[in-house]
Design a protein around this motif. Structure first.
Motif, PDB file in Angstrom:
ATOM      1  N   GLY A  95      41.662  11.694  46.826  1.00  0.00           N
ATOM      2  CA  GLY A  95      41.501  11.035  48.130  1.00  0.00           C
ATOM      3  C   GLY A  95      40.280  10.125  48.165  1.00  0.00           C
ATOM      4  O   GLY A  95      39.533  10.022  47.187  1.00  0.00           O
ATOM      5  N   THR A  96      40.066   9.492  49.304  1.00  0.00           N
ATOM      6  CA  THR A  96      38.929   8.582  49.457  1.00  0.00           C
ATOM      7  C   THR A  96      37.638   9.359  49.653  1.00  0.00           C
ATOM      8  O   THR A  96      36.600   9.003  49.118  1.00  0.00           O
ATOM      9  N   SER A  97      37.717  10.433  50.438  1.00  0.00           N
ATOM     10  CA  SER A  97      36.490  11.195  50.681  1.00  0.00           C
ATOM     11  C   SER A  97      36.307  12.305  49.647  1.00  0.00           C
ATOM     12  O   SER A  97      35.214  12.811  49.468  1.00  0.00           O
ATOM     13  N   GLN A 130      44.707   8.102  46.718  1.00  0.00           N
ATOM     14  CA  GLN A 130      44.543   6.922  47.562  1.00  0.00           C
ATOM     15  C   GLN A 130      45.260   5.767  46.851  1.00  0.00           C
ATOM     16  O   GLN A 130      45.169   5.626  45.627  1.00  0.00           O
ATOM     17  N   MET A 131      45.971   4.955  47.623  1.00  0.00           N
ATOM     18  CA  MET A 131      46.785   3.898  47.017  1.00  0.00           C
ATOM     19  C   MET A 131      45.975   2.602  46.848  1.00  0.00           C
ATOM     20  O   MET A 131      44.869   2.481  47.361  1.00  0.00           O
ATOM     21  N   HIS A 132      46.564   1.666  46.143  1.00  0.00           N
ATOM     22  CA  HIS A 132      46.123   0.254  46.085  1.00  0.00           C
ATOM     23  C   HIS A 132      44.822  -0.027  45.339  1.00  0.00           C
ATOM     24  O   HIS A 132      44.517  -1.181  45.059  1.00  0.00           O
ATOM     25  N   GLY A 133      43.988   0.979  45.069  1.00  0.00           N
ATOM     26  CA  GLY A 133      42.682   0.743  44.432  1.00  0.00           C
ATOM     27  C   GLY A 133      42.857   0.170  43.034  1.00  0.00           C
ATOM     28  O   GLY A 133      43.870   0.394  42.370  1.00  0.00           O
ATOM     29  N   LEU A 144      38.690  -0.558  46.696  1.00  0.00           N
ATOM     30  CA  LEU A 144      39.582   0.421  47.341  1.00  0.00           C
ATOM     31  C   LEU A 144      40.548  -0.218  48.333  1.00  0.00           C
ATOM     32  O   LEU A 144      40.406  -1.379  48.714  1.00  0.00           O
ATOM     33  N   TRP A 145      41.468   0.604  48.811  1.00  0.00           N
ATOM     34  CA  TRP A 145      42.510   0.212  49.761  1.00  0.00           C
ATOM     35  C   TRP A 145      41.949  -0.387  51.050  1.00  0.00           C
ATOM     36  O   TRP A 145      42.591  -1.197  51.687  1.00  0.00           O
ATOM     37  N   ASN A 146      40.730   0.037  51.441  1.00  0.00           N
ATOM     38  CA  ASN A 146      40.183  -0.442  52.727  1.00  0.00           C
ATOM     39  C   ASN A 146      39.151  -1.540  52.524  1.00  0.00           C
ATOM     40  O   ASN A 146      38.384  -1.838  53.429  1.00  0.00           O
ATOM     41  N   GLY A 191      51.918   8.013  45.326  1.00  0.00           N
ATOM     42  CA  GLY A 191      50.833   7.546  46.181  1.00  0.00           C
ATOM     43  C   GLY A 191      50.644   8.559  47.307  1.00  0.00           C
ATOM     44  O   GLY A 191      51.585   9.278  47.654  1.00  0.00           O
ATOM     45  N   ASP A 192      49.458   8.628  47.894  1.00  0.00           N
ATOM     46  CA  ASP A 192      49.206   9.742  48.822  1.00  0.00           C
ATOM     47  C   ASP A 192      50.129   9.751  50.038  1.00  0.00           C
ATOM     48  O   ASP A 192      50.418  10.820  50.593  1.00  0.00           O
ATOM     49  N   CYS A 193      50.615   8.572  50.449  1.00  0.00           N
ATOM     50  CA  CYS A 193      51.485   8.543  51.642  1.00  0.00           C
ATOM     51  C   CYS A 193      52.848   9.165  51.325  1.00  0.00           C
ATOM     52  O   CYS A 193      53.342  10.014  52.082  1.00  0.00           O
ATOM     53  N   THR A 226      41.644   9.716  57.205  1.00  0.00           N
ATOM     54  CA  THR A 226      40.734   8.580  57.385  1.00  0.00           C
ATOM     55  C   THR A 226      41.572   7.404  57.899  1.00  0.00           C
ATOM     56  O   THR A 226      41.273   6.804  58.931  1.00  0.00           O
ATOM     57  N   SER A 227      42.664   7.103  57.165  1.00  0.00           N
ATOM     58  CA  SER A 227      43.623   6.120  57.684  1.00  0.00           C
ATOM     59  C   SER A 227      44.727   6.888  58.424  1.00  0.00           C
ATOM     60  O   SER A 227      44.822   8.104  58.305  1.00  0.00           O
ATOM     61  N   GLY A 228      45.550   6.153  59.170  1.00  0.00           N
ATOM     62  CA  GLY A 228      46.666   6.786  59.875  1.00  0.00           C
ATOM     63  C   GLY A 228      47.956   6.198  59.354  1.00  0.00           C
ATOM     64  O   GLY A 228      48.046   4.983  59.134  1.00  0.00           O
ATOM     65  N   GLU A 257      42.397  -4.429  60.590  1.00  0.00           N
ATOM     66  CA  GLU A 257      43.639  -3.678  60.803  1.00  0.00           C
ATOM     67  C   GLU A 257      44.727  -4.129  59.847  1.00  0.00           C
ATOM     68  O   GLU A 257      44.804  -5.281  59.456  1.00  0.00           O
ATOM     69  N   ARG A 258      45.556  -3.181  59.434  1.00  0.00           N
ATOM     70  CA  ARG A 258      46.656  -3.457  58.489  1.00  0.00           C
ATOM     71  C   ARG A 258      47.914  -3.720  59.309  1.00  0.00           C
ATOM     72  O   ARG A 258      48.126  -4.802  59.797  1.00  0.00           O
ATOM     73  N   THR A 259      48.785  -2.675  59.523  1.00  0.00           N
ATOM     74  CA  THR A 259      50.046  -2.917  60.229  1.00  0.00           C
ATOM     75  C   THR A 259      49.865  -2.634  61.720  1.00  0.00           C
ATOM     76  O   THR A 259      49.132  -1.697  62.072  1.00  0.00           O
TER      77      THR A 259
HETATM   78  O1  LIG Z   1      46.094   2.368  52.115  1.00  0.00           O
HETATM   79  C1  LIG Z   1      46.683   3.408  52.296  1.00  0.00           C
HETATM   80  C2  LIG Z   1      48.171   3.460  52.248  1.00  0.00           C
HETATM   81  O2  LIG Z   1      48.780   2.219  52.229  1.00  0.00           O
HETATM   82  C3  LIG Z   1      45.908   4.661  52.570  1.00  0.00           C
HETATM   83  O3  LIG Z   1      46.667   5.698  53.075  1.00  0.00           O
HETATM   84  C4  LIG Z   1      45.206   5.098  51.337  1.00  0.00           C
HETATM   85  O4  LIG Z   1      46.173   5.562  50.420  1.00  0.00           O
HETATM   86  C5  LIG Z   1      44.061   6.037  51.689  1.00  0.00           C
HETATM   87  O5  LIG Z   1      44.211   7.368  51.643  1.00  0.00           O
HETATM   88  P1  LIG Z   1      43.213   8.531  52.200  1.00  0.00           P
HETATM   89  O6  LIG Z   1      42.279   8.814  51.087  1.00  0.00           O
HETATM   90  O7  LIG Z   1      42.573   8.031  53.454  1.00  0.00           O
HETATM   91  O8  LIG Z   1      44.145   9.666  52.504  1.00  0.00           O
END
Ligand SMILES: O=C(CO)[C@@H](O)[C@H](O)COP(=O)(O)O
Ligand SMILES: Nc1ncnc2c1ncn2[C@@H]1O[C@H](COP(=O)(O)OP(=O)(O)O)[C@@H](O)[C@H]1O
Length: 508
Positions: A10-12, A80-83, A99-101, A240-242, A263-265, A353-355
């Protein structure tokens, strides 16, 4: 005894579980690490932290489960995805992973759409528009801004796939996570040679793509030694985590939505066919179910907004050594405030913001503050704002005629009964929780068991192990209130959209 491990990078932090064949969780362990923010809206991490956390948590769970090394038959990886992990020809990490964010790649997104011949063409090739969080823009950013680093680039791996490389020595990924790189032909479930060529990226930069249940390798001697396991242990594709979280919530058929307040929704639905929104408002990715797809909406700062409030503005609540969990107090206070937080509304866009807005310039807002408002209102308004942002994804699904009968709530925010009730009220849907709370790690432990032959497929694994444990129905009066408030939330973003850009440019 046969034991399966699920590891979620995960991210954290990294969470690892040890699961028995019948789905019982035998042990769990987690280890946290920091994210680096060298500039506003940049977000990076050192891949070495993920490896160290993996070794530590695997050793912990094997010990706690009293397992013999040979008992551990298979590992599933989630993350965590996209990294972007950038490796040179000797497998050395070239720079910290983006990272993804991370929001630095707006110009590269424009470049990708233009090289692809426009947004519509891009969506035809890879089912999604170019978004700052995705991986392809990060590769182009490296080429445009750090050309010396780009010249050294031999492989780009996703976070969990870099851990796989260290476990098995293989450069491999699987369809669900690969979809978020913006380089996968999501319909065909393999790399888009068409887009790679338009972006002038060498396909050899990428790993082999597998389905999520497939075995991608076995532990190397070195990895087996470090983890205290054997070289017979297989590593399956994972997810991927989702998608992994969706499996952990049994979302392997139509009509059920997994909502995750981490962290994300995330709002996630299964789809038997590939159905991309022509406007690209939601992501269309391959599901971790063989030959199936999913759609999801992602709000970048969900429970992360509440976490920001606690860390930055309520620090004293953590106690002298930062050991007290402030959430019980905050939730109790928020419960005393009526629906709508007496006119205080929050736009939770603290990380852009994403979607559905795809707007890296969006900012967090507290609107409607009066002398009456206290901490309790702020807490509740944050929760409401995050829940409205999730409802925006639900609205798009509705416009695409994708049915949602039931919402399965997960992530840290779903520990709060108040937030679950709020979801039921804002969505106007029944919200349930399940026996396994470890979402992504549980989902990939089930994939590991399936890949090792304990189940015929992931659908069978989910049916055998996942049960509903609580149910929350919408309250009619609260739903009515939120139906009235939601359009105000939507209008506020529209009204402020251009001003966010002006705000961002003030210090240029
Ligand atoms: O960008 C996305 C999905 O598209 C996020 O869900 C990341 O995959 C982050 O994961 P967490 O570590 O916050 O759970
Ligand atoms: N009891 C609680 N009530 C409400 N929110 C909570 C509670 N416990 C944790 N959270 C929220 O959940 C978040 C962590 O969720 P988690 O799913 O573990 O996140 P991630 O995996 O993305 O790091 C924290 O940032 C916090 O805001």
């Amino acid at each position: 005894m046969n034991i399966y491990l699920g590891i979620d990078i995960g991210t954290s932090g990294t969470k690892t579980i040890a699961m028995a064949e019948d789905g019982t969780i035998l042990a769990e362990s987690s280890a946290s690490y920091p994210a680096l923010h060298p500039k506003p809206l940049w977000s990076e991490q050192d891949p070495e932290h993920w490896w160290k956390a993996t070794v530590k948590t695997v050793r912990n769970v094997v010990k706690a489960a009293k397992a013999k090394p040979a008992d551990v038959k298979a590992i599933g990886l989630s993350g965590q995805m996209h990294g972007s992990v950038f490796l040179d020809k000797d497998d050395q990490v070239i720079r910290p992973a983006l990272l993804w964010n991370d929001q630095r790649t707006a110009a590269e997104c424009v470049e990708i759409e233009s090289r692809a011949g426009g947004r519509k063409n891009l969506i035809k090739m890879v089912a999604n528009p170019a978004l700052t969080g995705f991986t392809a823009p990060k590769i182009l950013w490296l080429r445009n801004h750090e050309p010396k680093n780009f010249d050294r680039l031999a492989k780009v791996l996703l976070p969990k796939d870099d851990v796989r490389r260290r476990l098995t020595g293989e450069y491999a990924t699987e369809v669900s996570d690969a979809s978020g790189m913006l380089l996968l032909d999501v319909a065909k479930r393999n790399w888009s040679t068409q887009l790679l060529s338009k972006l002038e990226l060498d396909p050899s930069l990428l790993g082999t793509v597998y389905e999520s249940e497939d075995v991608t390798g076995t532990l190397t001697k070195e990895a087996a030694k470090q983890l205290g396991l054997t070289t017979d242990c297989v590593v399956v594709g994972g997810a991927g985590d989702c998608a992994a979280n969706a499996l952990g919530n049994g979302v392997v058929k139509k009509g059920i939505l997994a909502s995750s307040l981490g962290t994300s929704g995330v709002m996630f639905v299964h789809s038997d066919e590939m159905a991309a929104d022509p406007e690209g408002r939601l992501h269309t990715f391959c599901h971790a179910v063989r030959g199936k797809w999913h759609m999801m909406g992602v709000t970048l700062c969900a429970a992360g907004t509440l976490e920001w409030f606690v860390q930055k503005l309520c620090r004293e609540m953590r106690g002298p050594r930062g050991k007290i969990d402030p959430y019980a107090t905050l939730m109790k206070e928020a419960e005393s405030v009526p629906c709508g937080s007496e006119g205080l509304m929050v736009l939770p866009y603290l990380a852009g913001e994403r979607t559905p807005h795809a707007d890296p310039d969006a900012r967090g807002c507290f609107i409607g503050i009066t002398l009456k408002h206290e901490r309790a209102h702020v807490t509740r308004a944050i929760m409401e704002g995050v829940t409205y942002s999730l409802r925006e994804s639900l609205e798009v699904l509705d416009q695409m005629n994708i049915p949602v009968r039931q919402v399965r709530a997960g992530g840290g925010g779903a520990k709060s009964p108040l937030w679950r009730q709020m979801q039921a009220n804002v969505f106007g849907k029944k919200v349930v929780t399940l026996n396994a709370e470890q979402g992504p790690a549980y989902g990939v432990a089930l994939l590991a068991a399936t890949g090792a032959g304990a189940y015929k497929n992931i659908q069978e694994a989910c049916a055998a192990t996942i049960r509903e444990v609580s149910e929350t129905k919408p309250d009619r009066a609260a739903k009515k209130y939120y139906d009235k408030a939601f359009p105000v939330y939507q209008d506020l973003y529209r009204a402020l959209k251009d001003d966010f850009k002006r705000l961002g440019r003030l210090d240029d």
